[in-house]
Design an enzyme around this catalytic site. Structure first.
Site, mmCIF file in Angstrom:
data_model
loop_
_atom_site.group_PDB
_atom_site.id
_atom_site.type_symbol
_atom_site.label_atom_id
_atom_site.label_comp_id
_atom_site.label_asym_id
_atom_site.label_seq_id
_atom_site.Cartn_x
_atom_site.Cartn_y
_atom_site.Cartn_z
ATOM 1 N N ALA A 46 -22.380 4.122 10.030
ATOM 2 C CA ALA A 46 -21.221 4.055 10.916
ATOM 3 C C ALA A 46 -21.088 5.459 11.509
ATOM 4 C CB ALA A 46 -19.989 3.632 10.141
ATOM 5 N N ASN A 105 -29.485 2.001 6.303
ATOM 6 C CA ASN A 105 -28.313 1.141 6.487
ATOM 7 C C ASN A 105 -28.672 -0.269 6.063
ATOM 8 O OD1 ASN A 105 -25.529 1.250 7.874
ATOM 9 N ND2 ASN A 105 -26.422 -0.666 8.597
ATOM 10 N N ALA A 151 -15.105 2.344 0.950
ATOM 11 C CA ALA A 151 -14.723 2.586 -0.443
ATOM 12 C C ALA A 151 -14.538 1.262 -1.166
ATOM 13 C CB ALA A 151 -13.430 3.391 -0.483
ATOM 14 N N SER A 181 -13.257 15.408 5.206
ATOM 15 C CA SER A 181 -12.181 15.237 6.179
ATOM 16 C C SER A 181 -12.524 15.885 7.508
ATOM 17 C CB SER A 181 -10.890 15.870 5.658
ATOM 18 O OG SER A 181 -9.889 15.763 6.649
ATOM 19 N N LYS A 191 -8.744 15.282 -2.171
ATOM 20 C CA LYS A 191 -8.786 14.646 -0.851
ATOM 21 C C LYS A 191 -7.610 13.672 -0.685
ATOM 22 C CE LYS A 191 -10.375 13.326 3.197
ATOM 23 N NZ LYS A 191 -9.835 12.057 3.574
ATOM 24 N N HIS A 250 -4.677 15.719 0.093
ATOM 25 C CA HIS A 250 -4.842 16.107 1.503
ATOM 26 C C HIS A 250 -4.303 14.993 2.404
ATOM 27 C CE1 HIS A 250 -7.057 15.508 5.256
ATOM 28 N NE2 HIS A 250 -7.108 16.843 5.370
ATOM 29 N N ASN A 251 -4.708 13.766 2.113
ATOM 30 C CA ASN A 251 -4.274 12.649 2.965
ATOM 31 C C ASN A 251 -2.770 12.417 2.858
ATOM 32 O OD1 ASN A 251 -7.014 12.383 3.447
ATOM 33 N ND2 ASN A 251 -6.930 10.163 3.458
ATOM 34 N N GLU A 302 -1.271 14.871 4.943
ATOM 35 C CA GLU A 302 -1.509 14.427 6.332
ATOM 36 C C GLU A 302 -0.419 13.421 6.748
ATOM 37 O OE1 GLU A 302 -5.642 13.079 7.123
ATOM 38 O OE2 GLU A 302 -4.768 11.191 7.778
ATOM 39 N N TYR A 303 -0.117 12.456 5.871
ATOM 40 C CA TYR A 303 0.952 11.482 6.166
ATOM 41 C C TYR A 303 2.267 12.221 6.418
ATOM 42 C CZ TYR A 303 -1.378 7.076 4.592
ATOM 43 O OH TYR A 303 -2.181 5.976 4.444
ATOM 44 N N LYS A 312 -4.313 3.038 5.181
ATOM 45 C CA LYS A 312 -5.435 2.526 4.385
ATOM 46 C C LYS A 312 -5.241 2.771 2.894
ATOM 47 C CE LYS A 312 -8.865 2.570 8.026
ATOM 48 N NZ LYS A 312 -8.424 3.648 8.935
ATOM 49 N N ARG A 319 6.174 4.455 7.106
ATOM 50 C CA ARG A 319 5.147 3.571 7.684
ATOM 51 C C ARG A 319 5.446 2.122 7.319
ATOM 52 N NH1 ARG A 319 -0.940 6.195 7.896
ATOM 53 N NH2 ARG A 319 -0.326 8.330 8.343
HETATM 54 C C1 6PG Z 1 -9.478 12.623 7.216
HETATM 55 C C2 6PG Z 1 -8.520 11.443 7.251
HETATM 56 C C3 6PG Z 1 -9.211 10.151 7.028
HETATM 57 C C4 6PG Z 1 -8.273 8.951 6.922
HETATM 58 C C5 6PG Z 1 -7.588 8.610 8.175
HETATM 59 C C6 6PG Z 1 -6.847 7.281 8.161
HETATM 60 O O1 6PG Z 1 -9.240 13.463 6.369
HETATM 61 O O2 6PG Z 1 -10.407 12.707 8.031
HETATM 62 O O3 6PG Z 1 -7.588 11.604 6.213
HETATM 63 O O4 6PG Z 1 -9.906 10.282 5.842
HETATM 64 O O5 6PG Z 1 -9.019 7.859 6.573
HETATM 65 O O6 6PG Z 1 -6.724 9.623 8.538
HETATM 66 O O7 6PG Z 1 -5.892 7.184 7.159
HETATM 67 P P1 6PG Z 1 -4.758 6.064 7.254
HETATM 68 O O8 6PG Z 1 -5.377 4.853 7.850
HETATM 69 O O9 6PG Z 1 -4.271 5.819 5.861
HETATM 70 O O10 6PG Z 1 -3.714 6.645 8.144
#
Ligand code: 6PG
Length: 484
Positions: free
Chosen positions: A13, A34, A78, A130, A185, A188-189, A192-193, A262, A289
């Site tokens: 991908a 793949n 995953a 990331s 990680k 980190h996410n 990010e949220y 996700k 969300r």
């Molecule tokens: C990154 C992001 C990535 C993540 C998307 C979508 O570090 O490049 O965190 O890994 O998958 O941001 O996340 P959501 O669909 O949960 O918003």
């Protein structure tokens, strides 16, 4: 091309393809594989043409093309697909060979896979990657954990392809054993949220309270990106606000207001509850969300439930400056909470996390990259045992200085009926954290009243528990004093 490849990558991908091209551009020879093999052919004849990249049509061919110890990186969805590929690979690998999972895997799965592969004489790395598509191609942030013995064999590749900060140091270092890399990680996410939700709240306050247009907000974000809020997410928000649809109208205003997710933010909130860490901001960002996803219900509710009419008579410029301060202070709270979670997890799972090093891994390449992470690194350089970022002099004074504006923003949001869950909950955490005496004395009294759960007293040593017969009817039998 070298006779044997330095590494193999499974999963073509966009992230997988871009990582391969990145590796090749740094001098590594890569084998691409793949499950649907036509993707291999398309890639080899297309983007990979003329490069030191070979295609494999089967797992056997992939494994046979690799230098020892063999390194196979999985960039697949995953969950079950990772286990499936691991099972396919195992019969073809030899002792000391390394499987790497670069997906957004939940860290307990990485714990399990590390133990499983080590029991078979193989090594495993679960790594956060990331930076999205562009990061994968030009330099992502990479957060590897798993079998420590595997690290020396992948270090040059990972640090070679990762983003670099100004002084040239790579945004990649060994995080720790088992699921440590995927845990970091995940945090980190979660952050990010939080960062994204904070920006969204500022946008809504500017739009609803100040009546600003996307073009005006674009200007504000452009200015913010030159100061303390300088970050990738501020930068893309600036660009999104200026982006016009085909009819010349701002595209952002035509997008349905239901957020997807996700699961990584949710995992961060769940483990924070398990470990008893007040990770309020990130959790509110996840719930925001969830609430956004209830679009139809909100539309119906909006027709029948009244709130205050928006009425702002203050100074517009002042509120915009206050918003900047509110975002920065809230962001500091969010990172402080994220770091508290990592500290607690390190205790729980016996990891030796390098907190300044984690800030450096996030300093470039990843979605939350920002200059502010340099300040976090400094805070941990000054005191590696720092208990809470808010106790660092720079962060404490910054938040103290920002709090007047932050409070005005929270008040404006609340009095005008604009939801601002992360800005307001961050302020509530800040006030709670700096309060020596919270009302939990009354809460303990309530617990003891209805359930004989006992309480400790200010005038007695810690660890001595008391029960009172509050009503004269309950007797003196208390329940046990265990805590979760
Ligand atoms: C990154 C992001 C990535 C993540 C998307 C979508 O570090 O490049 O965190 O890994 O998958 O941001 O996340 P959501 O669909 O949960 O918003």
């Amino acid at each position: 091309m070298k006779t044997l490849s330095d590494i193999g990558l499974v999963g073509l991908a966009v992230m997988g393809e871009n990582l391969i091209l990145n590796m090749e551009s740094k001098g590594f020879t890569v084998t691409a594989y793949n499950r649907s093999v036509e993707k291999v052919t398309n890639f080899i004849e297309g983007r990979a043409a003329g490069k030191n990249i070979r295609g494999a049509k089967s797992i056997e061919e992939l494994v046979a093309s690799l230098a020892k110890p063999r390194k196979v990186m999985l960039m697949v969805k995953a969950g079950q697909p990772v286990d499936d590929f691991i099972e396919q690979l195992i019969p073809h690998l030899e002792e000391g060979d390394i499987i790497i999972d670069g997906g957004n895997t939940h860290y307990p799965d990485t714990d399990r896979r590390t133990a499983y592969l080590e029991s078979k004489g193989l090594l495993f790395i679960g790594t956060g990657v990331s930076g999205g598509e562009e990061g994968a191609l030009t330099g992502p942030s990479i957060m590897p954990g798993g079998s420590p013995a595997a690290w020396p064999f992948v270090k040059d590749i990972f640090q070679g392809i990762s983003a670099k900060v100004e002084d040239g140091s790579p945004c990649c270092d060994w995080v720790g054993e088992n699921g440590a890399g995927h845990f970091v990680k995940m945090v980190h996410n979660g952050i990010e949220y939080g960062d994204m939700q904070l920006i969204c709240e500022a946008y809504q306050i500017m739009k609803e309270v100040l009546g600003m247009s996307p073009d005006e907000m674009h200007e504000v974000f452009a200015e913010w990106n030159t100061g303390v809020l300088d970050s990738y997410l501020t930068e893309i928000t600036r660009d999104i606000l200026a982006f016009k649809d085909e009819d010349g109208e701002p595209l952002v205003e035509k997008i349905l207001d239901t957020a997807g997710q996700k699961g990584t933010g949710k995992w961060t909130g769940v483990i924070a509850l398990d470990l008893g860490v007040p990770l309020t901001l990130i959790s509110e960002a996840v719930f925001a969300r969830c609430l956004s996803a209830k679009k139809e219900e909100r539309v119906e509710a909006s027709k029948v439930i009244n709130g205050p009419a928006v009425n702002f008579t203050g100074d517009k410029k002042q509120l915009i400056d206050d918003l900047r301060d509110a975002l920065f202070a809230s962001k500091i709270i969010s990172y402080a909470q994220g770091y508290l979670l990592m500290r607690e997890a390190a205790k729980e799972y016996n990891w030796k996390l390098n907190y300044g090093g984690i800030a450096m891994m996030w300093r470039g390449g990843c979605i939350i990259r920002s200059s502010f992470l340099g300040n976090i690194k400094e805070a941990f350089d000054n005191n590696p045992e720092l208990q809470n970022l808010l106790l660092d002099d720079y962060f404490r004074t910054t938040v103290e200085n920002a709090q007047a504006g932050w409070r005005r923003v929270a008040a404006a949001a609340i009095s005008n009926g604009i939801p601002a869950p992360t800005i307001t909950s961050a302020l509530t955490y800040f006030d709670g954290y700096r309060t020596a005496r919270l009302p939990a004395n009354l809460l303990q009294a309530q617990r003891d009243y209805f359930g004989a759960h006992t309480y400790e007293r200010l005038d007695k040593p810690r660890g001595e528990f008391f029960h009172t017969n509050w009503t004269g009817r309950g007797g003196s039998t208390s329940s046990t004093t265990y805590d979760v």
